[in-house]
Design an enzyme around this catalytic site. Sequence first.
Site, PDB file in Angstrom:
ATOM      1  CE  LYS A  48       1.561  15.912  -4.527  1.00 55.17           C
ATOM      2  NZ  LYS A  48       0.866  17.689  -4.470  1.00 55.17           N
ATOM      3  NE  ARG A 100      -3.101   1.796   3.326  1.00 57.89           N
ATOM      4  CZ  ARG A 100      -3.803   1.990   4.662  1.00 57.89           C
ATOM      5  NH1 ARG A 100      -2.611   2.153   5.269  1.00 57.89           N
ATOM      6  NH2 ARG A 100      -4.227   3.658   5.062  1.00 57.89           N
ATOM      7  CE  LYS A 131       5.129  -6.905  -0.722  1.00 55.02           C
ATOM      8  NZ  LYS A 131       4.471  -7.101  -2.265  1.00 55.02           N
ATOM      9  CD  GLU A 134      17.806   0.181  -1.536  1.00 58.35           C
ATOM     10  OE1 GLU A 134      18.655  -0.179  -1.746  1.00 58.35           O
ATOM     11  OE2 GLU A 134      17.024   0.230  -0.630  1.00 58.35           O
TER      12      GLU A 134
HETATM   13 MO1  MOS Z   1      20.429   2.127   0.193  1.00 59.00          MO
HETATM   14  S1  MOS Z   1      21.586   1.489  -0.561  1.00 59.00           S
HETATM   15  O1  MOS Z   1      20.284   0.498   1.758  1.00 59.00           O
HETATM   16  O2  MOS Z   1      21.102   3.235   1.448  1.00 59.00           O
END
Ligand code: MOS
Length: 735
Positions: free
Chosen positions: A629, A624, A697, A701
């Site tokens: 934004k 969720r 989640k 990254e």
């Molecule tokens: Mo991030 S590369 O886990 O700061």
Amino acid sequence: MSVTGTPLDRVDGIPKVTGRARYSADQTLPGLVHAVMVTSAIARGEIVAIDTAACERMPGVRLVLTPFNAPHLPKGGKAAADIPTAGHVMSLLQDTAVHYNNQPIAVVVADTLEQARDAARCLRVQYRQADAVLDFAQARTRARKPDEDESADSRRGDPDAGLRGAAAVIDAVYTTPMETHNPMEPHATLAAWDGDQLTLYDATQYVTGVRKAVAAAFGIAADKVRVICPYVGGGFGCKGSVWSHVVLAAMAARQVSRPVRLVLERTQMFGPVGGRPLTEQHVVAAAAADGALHALRHDVTTCTSTIEEWLESAALITRRLYACPNVQTSHRLVELDIGTPTFMRAPGEVPGSFALECALDELAERLGIDPVALRLRNHADTDPEKQLPFSSKSLRECYRDAAECFGWARRDPTPRSMHADGKLVGLGMATATYPTYRSPASAMVRLLADGTALVRSGSQDLGTGTYTVMTQVAADALGLPPARVRFELGDTAFPEAPVSGGSQSVASVAPAVQQAAAAARQRLIRQAVADTASPLAGAPVEDVEIVDGWLQRRSDPAQREPISAPIRRAGGRAIEARASARPGKERQAYSMHAFGAVFAEVRVDPELGEIRVHRVVARYGAGRLLNRKTAHSQLMGGIVWGIGMALHEKTELDLATGRVANANLAEYHIPVNADIGTIDVSVVDEDDPHINALGTKGIGEIGIVGVAAAIANAVYHATGRRVRDLPITLDKLLD
Ligand code: MOS
């Protein structure tokens, strides 16, 4: 009406655009003086002597710290390395050895920055130079198994048997170069001692980590160190550890008995504070005629420094992304005379997904199967490595949604078959994934007599939205409008929170904020119903709620009073609650990952080889979203970085000197606005009842994962040229 989930504007937006937000290098204290770090000019050897005489005579100079006069630290300052994600093996002027070019070897402190910089140029350093190992291609014969990672190798099933009888086998080597984080804000530390109490303003992803590592380096108690970091101008992993300059600034401040500010020069961001190591990845992928994967092998050789082991776990993704019965992976390390590499946005998954997802594209072509169909054919319904169900997984929806919005059905699979505006058109795709981490975190909430709430957690905001999202979570849990909640972070005086790394801040800190807020709300309700002067006096606790700042009865909302009223009647004393939250048994029962699908269209000039990423369509299943934004902005930033990884970025190590030859933002190429076409990103609805109380989640990254592969696959589709070595610069299309 829930505030969480709405696209609330950044609460730190106005302070930032008006310049009121103070980053670490903006902090100042009375009597502040300035430090400049001097770094080595050789890659390996010994410092024989440093002539400081001319430097010390320069105007304003207060201190020249070298290995020959620096105070001795307990255990040579090495204690800090024991703290995971907090300390690296640092260069703290405790000996004269040089392990890489650009290693810190001295610190000059003067009244002004200009004086310090000027004086630092006058140091005369005499070296005894030794042969440095810099060339990965040559040194790779000395690749070794990592000492500290027992899971460097893996095997399930019988990969050799899987290879036999496969309809198609891809056997290829993919490489990714060294890369450097380059946040806009350089690392910066302001250190001030008050007796034996040290205060650090430090640009960091982990205030508690800095506290622990610096305390360990000086051999003092952690509570003697306070670390403050209200704003971070980009972290991406390089600010997730503590590097030499932090301790050196504190050392210098103690010597001169003044607050000392030390800001790294851009050039000093290349080496002393980590980067992504290069990788060489051998992938073997074998499948049956219907596309079912029979075997995967992924053997990674990467580099670390000679002073410390750091492993880029690029093959982990191959163990768990697809339902393949026979999988073998390995990681090997080559020691080079370079600065120690470190976490860089989606460490492991980023280079790993480039190799795996390009190999799958090659396999799809070999089999004559659509690349999306190949991935669906091998979709892992459960975690094939841990043999656990996923807490949630929406990857099928991601493929479907993204493919449809992208117009994948219009793709003619033949390379060089599609054209537009005189350019070759290429359409490519890849899968994205990133684990959902969570760590213990704590928070406090204080309800004040003016009807506002102060909420604190020792977390960090890397520019990504922690302030905003935690304000939303607290507002909902308290029943207050967000404008009446002030969330503060970035201070070891606040309740402890984990490193803002591994995309885990929201999943870790939000539950703690929610629980602390719920506890404060309950306390306030109890106080109100026990207060004879309250219109809620005597009401059952369960019948009282807080809505938009009003305490009111559920059964009769007309019976109400502002939350400030009972606090004022009780003499104005704030109501405070603290909470700690930690992951539980759910992590043993479920595999927790975010997934996504990335589609890219490139346009390639057939004569010049110039590559433009015309558009990217990406869909993610990430639980969720607390704020659409800030989340979209995060994911988009990841994709932009993926474009940079595909086409631009490379840290050029000069093999003669070990110096990074492009240690500046003019020559270390990253995308600018003109490089970015259309980016269409969104997140599919995903209800995850297991992952944490908020169902979130991480999204910090995953945005960069798979992008380089999608672009490389698109470039192949456009040109018929398979480039397996990043970045895909135009010369690689022309020869
Ligand atoms: Mo991030 S590369 O886990 O700061």
